[in-house]
Design an enzyme around this catalytic site. Structure first.
Site: not given
Ligand code: 13P
Length: 253
Positions: A97, A11, A169, A215, A99, A175, A9
């Protein structure tokens, strides 16, 4: 047997040139690898989809969108519909997600509408769920994840559910550099598989791929992916580096 999946992803990252370089390098390196039963999915930002799809045509990876509209079509400025993405041959879609829940106010109801749209246009949905740190500290993580899954998914028919991939997640791991331990991931993945079994039966539960995200990198992936109920990963930051992403893919093979 359920599929093993590593999905990247991206983003809201990368310039067009950087994105082209990254996906070209991933495609080149995938030529040297026999993926067997493993699926690799790349989810770029919308404006890069066509470029990534062109490269995917000559490669073994699939392409996913990071989001879709809950609406069919019409006057929804700035939105992108499932029908549009399906007409470009995008196969996967990330929905739910954290976010999107946090920054764009996506509720369980909106997420359920998005899933309906995606399934209507025959997408494979990567459905994200996961608890906040405060919810884990309060011991509510199982309840939170159960409710997210029940509200968004459990009105689907068994046939529809075969097009769902779950990504666990934990929000506190996204992150932050602080991944869930392999034990925490396994415990939640087993719980999720149990929920699916109680609603749809063991066959569906055993066929559903459950990915870990948060992460995840080439250093922690070996232990996390070794857990019996972890079927791969949804990778954010580490998917922006071709060598690192390929290393993660090799862990699951
Ligand atoms: P990170 O791997 O940057 O922590 O992000 C995970 C994520 O949100 C994948 O959708």
């Amino acid at each position: 047997m359920r599929l093993k999946i590593v999905a990247g992803n991206w983003k809201m990252n990368l310039s067009f040139e950087e994105a082209e370089e990254l996906v070209s390098s991933i495609a080149d390196q995938l030529e040297e690898i026999d993926l067997e039963e493993t699926e690799v999915v790349i989810c770029p930002p919308y404006p890069y989809l066509e470029m990534v799809l062109d490269i995917a045509e000559e490669s073994v990876f699939s392409v996913g969108a990071q989001n879709i509209s809950q609406f069919d079509n019409g006057a929804y400025t700035g939105e992108v519909s499932a029908r549009m993405l399906a007409s470009m041959d995008v196969d996967y879609c990330i929905i739910g997600h954290s976010e999107r829940r946090k920054y764009f106010g996506e509720t369980d109801e909106i997420i359920a509408q998005k899933i309906d749209q995606a399934l209507k246009h025959e997408f494979i949905v990567i459905f994200c769920c996961g608890e906040l740190l405060s919810e884990r500290r309060a011991g509510k993580h199982f309840d939170v994840v159960r409710q997210q899954i029940e509200k968004a998914l459990f009105s689907l028919s068994e046939k529809e559910f075969y097009n769902i991939i779950i990504a666990y997640e934990p929000v506190w791991a996204i992150g932050t550099g602080e991944n869930a331990t392999p034990e925490q991931a396994q415990e939640m993945h087993a719980y999720i598989r149990g929920l699916i079994a109680s609603r749809y039966g063991n066959d569906v539960a055993n066929e559903t791929s459950i990915l870990y995200g948060g992460s995840c990198n080439s250093k922690n992936a070996p232990e996390i992916f070794a857990q019996p109920d972890v079927d791969g990963g949804l990778i954010g930051g580490a998917s922006l580096n071709a060598d690192e992403f390929i290393k993660i893919i090799k862990v699951i093979l």
